[in-house]
Design an enzyme around this catalytic site. Structure first.
Site, PDB file in Angstrom:
ATOM      1  N   GLU A 115     -11.728  49.037   0.591  1.00 32.17           N
ATOM      2  CA  GLU A 115     -12.878  48.331   1.172  1.00 32.17           C
ATOM      3  C   GLU A 115     -13.948  49.288   1.666  1.00 32.17           C
ATOM      4  O   GLU A 115     -13.940  49.700   2.829  1.00 32.17           O
ATOM      5  CB  GLU A 115     -12.425  47.453   2.351  1.00 32.17           C
ATOM      6  CG  GLU A 115     -11.584  46.262   1.946  1.00 32.17           C
ATOM      7  CD  GLU A 115     -11.272  45.337   3.116  1.00 32.17           C
ATOM      8  OE1 GLU A 115     -11.597  45.675   4.278  1.00 32.17           O
ATOM      9  OE2 GLU A 115     -10.711  44.260   2.868  1.00 32.17           O
ATOM     10  N   GLU A 149      -6.748  41.390  -2.072  1.00 36.17           N
ATOM     11  CA  GLU A 149      -6.312  41.206  -0.681  1.00 36.17           C
ATOM     12  C   GLU A 149      -6.987  39.973  -0.103  1.00 36.17           C
ATOM     13  O   GLU A 149      -8.195  39.778  -0.281  1.00 36.17           O
ATOM     14  CB  GLU A 149      -6.695  42.440   0.152  1.00 36.17           C
ATOM     15  CG  GLU A 149      -6.158  42.387   1.583  1.00 36.17           C
ATOM     16  CD  GLU A 149      -6.681  43.555   2.427  1.00 36.17           C
ATOM     17  OE1 GLU A 149      -6.462  44.722   2.068  1.00 36.17           O
ATOM     18  OE2 GLU A 149      -7.333  43.260   3.457  1.00 36.17           O
TER      19      GLU A 149
HETATM   20  C1  IDC Z   1      -5.233  45.406   9.297  1.00 37.15           C
HETATM   21  C2  IDC Z   1      -3.792  45.152   9.677  1.00 37.15           C
HETATM   22  C3  IDC Z   1      -3.579  45.571  11.101  1.00 37.15           C
HETATM   23  C4  IDC Z   1      -4.025  47.001  11.277  1.00 37.15           C
HETATM   24  C5  IDC Z   1      -5.461  47.177  10.817  1.00 37.15           C
HETATM   25  C6  IDC Z   1      -5.962  48.598  10.893  1.00 37.15           C
HETATM   26  O1  IDC Z   1      -3.484  43.805   9.471  1.00 37.15           O
HETATM   27  O2  IDC Z   1      -2.234  45.404  11.465  1.00 37.15           O
HETATM   28  O3  IDC Z   1      -3.924  47.365  12.634  1.00 37.15           O
HETATM   29  O4  IDC Z   1      -5.556  46.753   9.466  1.00 37.15           O
HETATM   30  O5  IDC Z   1      -5.247  49.420  10.088  1.00 37.15           O
HETATM   31  C7  IDC Z   1      -8.779  44.333   5.846  1.00 37.15           C
HETATM   32  C8  IDC Z   1      -8.094  45.585   5.533  1.00 37.15           C
HETATM   33  C9  IDC Z   1      -6.696  45.610   6.068  1.00 37.15           C
HETATM   34  C10 IDC Z   1      -6.671  44.992   7.455  1.00 37.15           C
HETATM   35  C11 IDC Z   1      -7.019  43.516   7.323  1.00 37.15           C
HETATM   36  C12 IDC Z   1      -6.977  42.760   8.634  1.00 37.15           C
HETATM   37  O6  IDC Z   1      -8.075  45.875   4.151  1.00 37.15           O
HETATM   38  O7  IDC Z   1      -6.238  46.922   6.101  1.00 37.15           O
HETATM   39  O8  IDC Z   1      -5.348  45.102   7.940  1.00 37.15           O
HETATM   40  N1  IDC Z   1      -8.334  43.414   6.718  1.00 37.15           N
HETATM   41  O9  IDC Z   1      -7.890  43.281   9.534  1.00 37.15           O
HETATM   42  N2  IDC Z   1      -9.947  43.919   5.396  1.00 37.15           N
HETATM   43  C13 IDC Z   1     -10.269  42.766   5.971  1.00 37.15           C
HETATM   44  C14 IDC Z   1      -9.256  42.411   6.820  1.00 37.15           C
END
Ligand code: IDC
Length: 386
Positions: A223, A311
């Site tokens: 992303e 995702e």
């Molecule tokens: C989130 C995880 C969370 C973690 C965070 C930071 O769910 O536990 O603490 O990342 O590492 C994304 C990202 C994905 C995110 C998710 C939710 O690709 O890594 O995971 N998210 O925030 N993009 C949109 C949402």
């Protein structure tokens, strides 16, 4: 000689011949018997001689080994994830127009889940978990989310260990006829250029290792965000993709898009140098991203951009908060109508609503419905078509 004498001589001769014959017969039988006894004894002696037997066995082993080696060199390489021959359910995939198609050119839709960060939750990449996902959840793809920052691959993690987890994932998905996405999970590093050289090196090595694995898909930047625009992402992709193509001319490659992989409609304005078998990534969190993002997807499809949802979740963009089933249903309609593949975030038991396993469940496979939280239950039902 009178007749009486002649008869007597005849009788004596006959008796003598008979006697001689009998002696010869007995002698012959004795010799035969002796030979039989001797040979039996030899057999018995042979089989009770461990040294000699061992020698024979050893010799056979050596010659078998030689044979195996010979076969190994010629046609039966040792089976490892990188050179084993896997036959994923749809064969080698390719991209035709906006669609992902199987080996016969028919559109296919991959469905599956993503791991959480492999530096935090590697334990879910295990044989039984992948069997559960394949057999019970009906998943045909697993995404291996390898964070680059956040203590991940480029920021302190044990690289070798992470690559071993990836190798396990490639092997186990292959054995279950599934596909496997190797995801370069940029997030807090925002711009893919931050670790561009590392990315080239990583994907160069991965694609050399898995060049014969038809089920491996490469996702080169999860992303891009915080101002990384499409022109810059395009330059990054034009630089990293050749590192993969040098080893694997036709693997499917996924490229992230601006604004946390939402601006898929930007791609068509400035296409990649070589976009063959490349798909562009759209991520959504159903409680946050609704009609606006769905319209962008439609716009991108209309412009001929192939889209892959690598995702998503049905909670909000923080990965937490309430689930929006209504928005989720609209998204599913759009994805199914257009054969867009989707991968749900995330396979872990973290205390957050996007984590599909309940926090109080420590099982790493074979989860019952009650051991999944609401998003996990929804994901499983959706993939099973229930
Ligand atoms: C989130 C995880 C969370 C973690 C965070 C930071 O769910 O536990 O603490 O990342 O590492 C994304 C990202 C994905 C995110 C998710 C939710 O690709 O890594 O995971 N998210 O925030 N993009 C949109 C949402």
């Amino acid at each position: 000689m009178n007749t009486k004498t002649k008869v007597l001589i005849g009788v004596i001769s006959a008796v003598a011949i008979l006697l001689f014959g009998a002696v010869c017969f007995l002698l012959g039988s004795y010799r035969q018997l002796k030979a039989n006894v001797d040979s039996r004894q030899e057999v018995l002696v042979e089989s009770s001689e461990p040294e000699e037997t061992a020698e024979v066995t050893e010799h056979q082993e050596v010659s078998n080994e030689g044979k195996q080696e010979e076969q190994g060199e010629q046609e039966m390489p040792e089976q490892t994830s990188s050179n084993a021959v896997y036959e994923p359910v749809y064969g080698a995939l390719s991209v035709k127009g906006t669609k992902l198609v199987d080996k016969t050119g028919h559109p296919v839709q991959l469905k599956g889940v993503s791991t959480h960060g492999l530096q935090w939750y590697p334990e879910y990449v295990n044989e039984d978990a992948i069997k559960t996902l394949h057999e019970d959840w009906k998943a045909n793809v697993l995404r291996l989310a390898m964070y680059t920052n956040e203590g991940g691959y480029c920021s302190g993690a044990d690289k070798e260990q992470l690559e071993e987890v990836i190798d396990q994932g490639v092997k186990l998905t292959g054995e279950n006829k599934m596909y496997c996405i190797i995801d370069w999970h940029i997030l807090s590093d925002c711009h893919p250029v931050q670790y561009q050289n590392e990315a080239k090196d990583f994907f160069g090595r991965m694609s050399a290792k898995y060049k014969d694995c038809d089920h491996v898909i490469y996702e080169i930047c999860n992303e891009p965000n915080s101002g990384a625009n499409w022109d810059e992402i395009k330059s990054y992709a034009d630089d990293v993709i050749p590192a993969i193509r040098a080893n694997d001319k036709d693997a499917i490659i996924l490229v992230g898009t601006p604004t946390w992989s939402q601006d898929v409609d930007e791609v068509a304005k400035n296409p990649l140098a070589n976009g063959d078998n490349v798909m562009y990534v759209c991520h959504f969190y159903a409680a946050t991203h609704k009609d606006d993002l769905r319209r962008k997807v439609e716009k991108a499809l209309d412009a001929g951009t192939p889209i892959f949802v690598s995702e998503f979740s049905i909670c909000d963009a923080s990965g937490n908060g309430g689930l929006d089933y209504d928005s989720a249903a609209k998204w599913m309609e759009l994805l199914n109508e257009n054969n867009i593949s989707y991968v749900g975030w995330n396979l872990a038991n973290k205390q957050e609503s996007s984590s599909m396993i309940r926090p109080d469940c420590t099982k790493t496979s074979g989860w019952s419905e009650g051991e999944l939280n609401e998003s996990g239950q929804w994901m499983r039902r959706t993939m099973r078509g229930e």
